[in-house]
Design an enzyme around this catalytic site. Structure first.
Site, PDB file in Angstrom:
ATOM      1  N   LYS A  70       4.237  -2.471   3.290  1.00 16.02           N
ATOM      2  CA  LYS A  70       5.078  -1.033   3.140  1.00 16.02           C
ATOM      3  C   LYS A  70       4.583  -0.217   3.799  1.00 16.02           C
ATOM      4  CE  LYS A  70       6.932  -2.800  -1.116  1.00 16.02           C
ATOM      5  NZ  LYS A  70       6.839  -2.908  -2.811  1.00 16.02           N
ATOM      6  N   GLN A 116       3.344  -0.610  -7.800  1.00 15.34           N
ATOM      7  CA  GLN A 116       3.373  -1.984  -7.341  1.00 15.34           C
ATOM      8  C   GLN A 116       3.313  -2.821  -8.744  1.00 15.34           C
ATOM      9  OE1 GLN A 116       4.214  -3.330  -4.189  1.00 15.34           O
ATOM     10  NE2 GLN A 116       4.579  -5.153  -5.395  1.00 15.34           N
ATOM     11  N   ASP A 127      11.978   3.166  -6.015  1.00 17.96           N
ATOM     12  CA  ASP A 127      12.433   1.768  -6.512  1.00 17.96           C
ATOM     13  C   ASP A 127      13.504   1.864  -7.188  1.00 17.96           C
ATOM     14  OD1 ASP A 127      10.857  -0.182  -5.189  1.00 17.96           O
ATOM     15  OD2 ASP A 127       9.244   0.246  -6.590  1.00 17.96           O
TER      16      ASP A 127
END
Ligand code: NAP
Length: 291
Positions: A54, A98, A121
């Site tokens: 990412k 994460q 997210d």
């Protein structure tokens, strides 16, 4: 029949090129450079790879990307303090924690602490609520990637029977909701299946579009697929150093009309959507008050 192979890598690359142009235009017109802050806790190798991927994608698109690494022994309050600091930092537009987090940390509390306007997210309950009500601020990355793949491949879910295997908060549930909504790229009739579903193969065989997100290597066999169906394989499973999906690719390719490979299908789209959401967050930062 040999299915059309849906090339997620190429579709993601095209989107990333478009996003890079948008990032450059935003910088020119406002001076704002989208900034994604990733929080990586512990030393899980797969998580480190995802965060690095990412990070590289952000830099290629002209965005700023910072990674905040914390040891697995970090306390909940220390992690919450970092998230608060990122929430308050006006130069940070998107925050990504994460997953999975190491044992001892309460994932829900941590994810709820991310400011909804920086929640790229789309895990925050406010953003999930907006998604369900069909007035999204962000779309969750993997489901958004799936919807984009379908659109770019000329596959319209409207009126089709979509069967989703898996009901996770990250993939199964949101993609089911998104394809069920009224509107372009949606309007499907959706069935969501899980580990307690009875007569699973009978249901999957009725799917015009079958989306597999269960984390079981090659679980979906040709016998479970209706001839001519579109098959989207979200699964990423490591089997003897090889990555395989939730779908038995070769035999199912003989039955389906279109199919995503693993790797090179949904995975690259998820990364591209992290960038897209970070750009959206950067634009939102111009028009909204955060605290
Ligand atoms: N490519 C990408 O970008 C991407 C992104 C996210 C995830 N993934 C991959 O996608 C897969 C799913 O991830 P996830 O996070 O959604 O998984 P998850 O949280 O582990 O959820 C798995 C779901 O599958 C269901 N399930 C498990 N075994 C089943 C069976 N035999 N029959 C029917 N349903 C079954 C579970 O049912 P219950 O709810 O009843 O337990 C659960 O709802 C994994 O391989 C993951 O690595 C890929």
């Amino acid at each position: 029949m040999t299915a059309q192979r849906i090339d997620g890598k190429a579709i993601a690359l095209k989107l990333r090129t478009e996003l890079a142009a948008e990032v450059a235009a935003l910088k020119t017109s406002t001076g704002i450079v989208p900034h994604l802050a990733a929080v990586l806790v512990g030393d899980d190798p797969a998580s480190a790879v995802y965060v690095r991927t990412k990070h590289q994608a952000c830099e290629k698109a002209g965005m700023v990307s910072t990674t905040h690494r914390l040891p697995a022994t970090v306390s909940q309050s220390e992690l919450l303090a970092l998230i608060q600091q990122l929430n308050e930092d006006p130069t940070v537009h998107g925050i990504l924690v994460q997953l999975p987090l190491p044992c001892g940390l309460d994932t829900t509390t941590i994810l709820d602490a991310v400011h909804p306007l920086k929640d790229v997210d789309c895990f925050h309950p406010e953003n999930v609520g907006r998604l369900v009500q069909n007035r999204p601020r962000f779309l969750p990355c993997t489901p958004q990637g799936i919807q984009w793949l379908l659109r770019e491949s000329g596959i319209n879910p409207a009126g089709k029977h979509v069967v989703v295997l898996g009901r996770s908060e990250i993939v199964g549930k949101p993609i089911g909701i998104m394809l069920l909504q009224k509107g372009l790229g949606a309007d499907a009739t959706v069935t969501i299946c899980h580990s307690r579903t009875q007569n699973l193969a009978e249901i999957t065989r009725s799917a015009d579009i079958l989306i597999a997100a269960i984390g079981r290597p090659e679980f979906v066999t040709a016998e479970m697929v209706k001839p001519g169906a579109v098959v989207i394989d979200v699964g990423v499973n490591r089997v003897e150093e090889r990555l395989v999906g939730d779908v038995a690719f070769e035999p199912v390719s003989e039955v389906a009309s279109a199919i995503t490979p693993v790797p090179g299908g949904v995975g690259p789209m998820t990364i591209a959507m992290v960038l897209k959401n970070t750009l959206t967050a950067a634009k939102l930062s111009q028009t909204t008050t955060k605290q």
